[in-house]
Design a protein around this motif. Structure first.
Motif, PDB file in Angstrom:
ATOM      1  N   SER A 195       0.824  -1.208   0.000  1.00  0.00           N
ATOM      2  CA  SER A 195       0.000   0.000   0.000  1.00  0.00           C
ATOM      3  C   SER A 195       0.861   1.262   0.000  1.00  0.00           C
ATOM      4  N   LEU A 196       1.934   1.233   0.782  1.00  0.00           N
ATOM      5  CA  LEU A 196       2.849   2.375   0.817  1.00  0.00           C
ATOM      6  C   LEU A 196       3.588   2.535  -0.500  1.00  0.00           C
ATOM      7  N   LEU A 197       3.941   1.414  -1.130  1.00  0.00           N
ATOM      8  CA  LEU A 197       4.603   1.476  -2.436  1.00  0.00           C
ATOM      9  C   LEU A 197       3.696   2.113  -3.485  1.00  0.00           C
ATOM     10  N   GLU A 198       2.434   1.739  -3.445  1.00  0.00           N
ATOM     11  CA  GLU A 198       1.477   2.283  -4.408  1.00  0.00           C
ATOM     12  C   GLU A 198       1.269   3.786  -4.226  1.00  0.00           C
ATOM     13  N   LYS A 199       1.505   4.270  -3.006  1.00  0.00           N
ATOM     14  CA  LYS A 199       1.346   5.701  -2.731  1.00  0.00           C
ATOM     15  C   LYS A 199       2.616   6.483  -3.042  1.00  0.00           C
ATOM     16  N   GLY A 200       3.632   5.814  -3.573  1.00  0.00           N
ATOM     17  CA  GLY A 200       4.838   6.503  -4.000  1.00  0.00           C
ATOM     18  C   GLY A 200       5.880   6.727  -2.934  1.00  0.00           C
ATOM     19  N   VAL A 201       5.791   6.026  -1.807  1.00  0.00           N
ATOM     20  CA  VAL A 201       6.806   6.140  -0.760  1.00  0.00           C
ATOM     21  C   VAL A 201       8.118   5.575  -1.304  1.00  0.00           C
ATOM     22  N   PRO A 202       9.261   6.253  -1.055  1.00  0.00           N
ATOM     23  CA  PRO A 202      10.567   5.777  -1.542  1.00  0.00           C
ATOM     24  C   PRO A 202      10.785   4.299  -1.278  1.00  0.00           C
ATOM     25  N   SER A 203      11.430   3.620  -2.198  1.00  0.00           N
ATOM     26  CA  SER A 203      11.441   2.155  -2.267  1.00  0.00           C
ATOM     27  C   SER A 203      11.877   1.429  -1.007  1.00  0.00           C
ATOM     28  N   ARG A 204      12.832   1.949  -0.236  1.00  0.00           N
ATOM     29  CA  ARG A 204      13.331   1.218   0.929  1.00  0.00           C
ATOM     30  C   ARG A 204      12.511   1.468   2.199  1.00  0.00           C
ATOM     31  N   LEU A 205      11.693   2.485   2.195  1.00  0.00           N
ATOM     32  CA  LEU A 205      10.953   2.837   3.398  1.00  0.00           C
ATOM     33  C   LEU A 205       9.718   1.968   3.673  1.00  0.00           C
TER      34      LEU A 205
END
Length: 292
Positions: A195-205
């Motif tokens: 879900s965080l990836l889909e929202k554009g959060v930087p890849s390692r976070l």
């Protein structure tokens, strides 16, 4: 983890993933445990003696730096092996239980695999946790100066008492804690990360945040059970607290019958769990990409 894609939509070759999940789980758990051991030992003293953070730190300071790392090997070994078993068997159980060979997997599939992997982890490593809890108790430094002295005494108890006063003390409680913890962690770790990836959060976070939140919430929820386990397992030769009701009553009395004291040490426990599982999850996903 290897149980689903590191990025949404990515598929895994399960034949390649099986061994890799065990190896990556071991490496990630080793590194995260080594980094958070000072917090671990402080939390243990709070849980055992119902003392404040300051009092726990003072205890450790008086014992000196050489004794500070006394007992580091059992948790380091235990957590490394636990990571190996937990991540590896979770992926294996997912492969067995799932109707498909690639992710994403349903909540029920992840939860069932988590329950099974947590139960297996408890059976394999409960005895090692028993040794670890005795070794970390400062009041037993003279009686048990080394791990070998504990193993020798437990072996004799195991022969006479059918393991109840030896390695398997508190094993049922550990199984309950590990099953619940593993079930919750694996159920929500990947969905939150994706879900965080889909929202554009930087890849390692996303993996770091997901692991931290899940680890912190699970540890807070199961904190009273962890306190009970520490107090039951740190005792040697006492039969009166072997039964659950008696163990709960004994811990309740030592906490002056105040529920808030059951959470003594919870602040550091939550911090440690958040850091440990955040690092473990992030390292696991990173290493999985590297070796993949």
């Amino acid at each position: 983890s290897g149980s689903s894609a590191t990025h949404p939509g990515r598929e895994y070759d399960w034949k390649k993933c099986s061994f890799r999940s065990y190896a990556v789980g071991a490496a990630a758990s080793f590194l995260s445990t080594l980094a958070t051991f000072p917090i671990y030992k402080t939390v243990f003293r709070q849980q055992l003696h119902a003392c404040s953070i300051t009092e726990a730190v003072c205890q450790l300071s008086k014992e000196g730096l050489p004794r500070f790392y006394r007992g580091v090997f059992p948790p380091l070994l235990a957590k490394t092996l636990q990571g190996t078993v937990l991540f590896g068997t979770h992926d294996s159980f997912l492969r067995i239980l799932s109707s498909q060979s690639t992710g994403p997997f349903s909540l029920g599939e992840r939860a069932r695999a988590g329950l099974l992997s947590g139960f297996l982890e408890a059976l394999v490593f409960g005895p090692l946790e028993r040794v670890q809890n005795v070794l970390q108790d400062g009041q037993k430094n003279k009686r048990f100066p080394t791990t070998g002295s504990i193993l020798k005494e437990f072996s004799s108890y195991a022969g006479r008492e059918k393991l109840t006063l030896g390695y398997c003390r508190g094993l049922g409680l550990i199984a309950i804690r590990n099953c619940l913890g593993s079930c919750l962690y694996f159920s929500f770790k990947d969905p939150l990360r994706d879900s965080l990836l889909e929202k554009g959060v930087p890849s390692r976070l996303p993996a770091l945040v997901s692991g931290s939140l899940n680890g912190a919430l699970v540890s807070l929820l199961l904190s009273p059970l962890s306190v009970l386990i520490v107090n039951v397992q740190s005792q040697v030769g006492k039969r009166e607290t072997l039964h659950l009701q008696a163990a709960v009553a004994a811990v309740w009395r030592t906490r002056s019958r105040k529920a808030i004291l059951l959470y003594r040490g919870a602040s550091l426990l939550v911090l440690r769990s958040g850091l440990t599982w955040g690092l473990t999850t992030a390292l696991h996903d990173f290493l999985l990409e590297v070796v993949g």
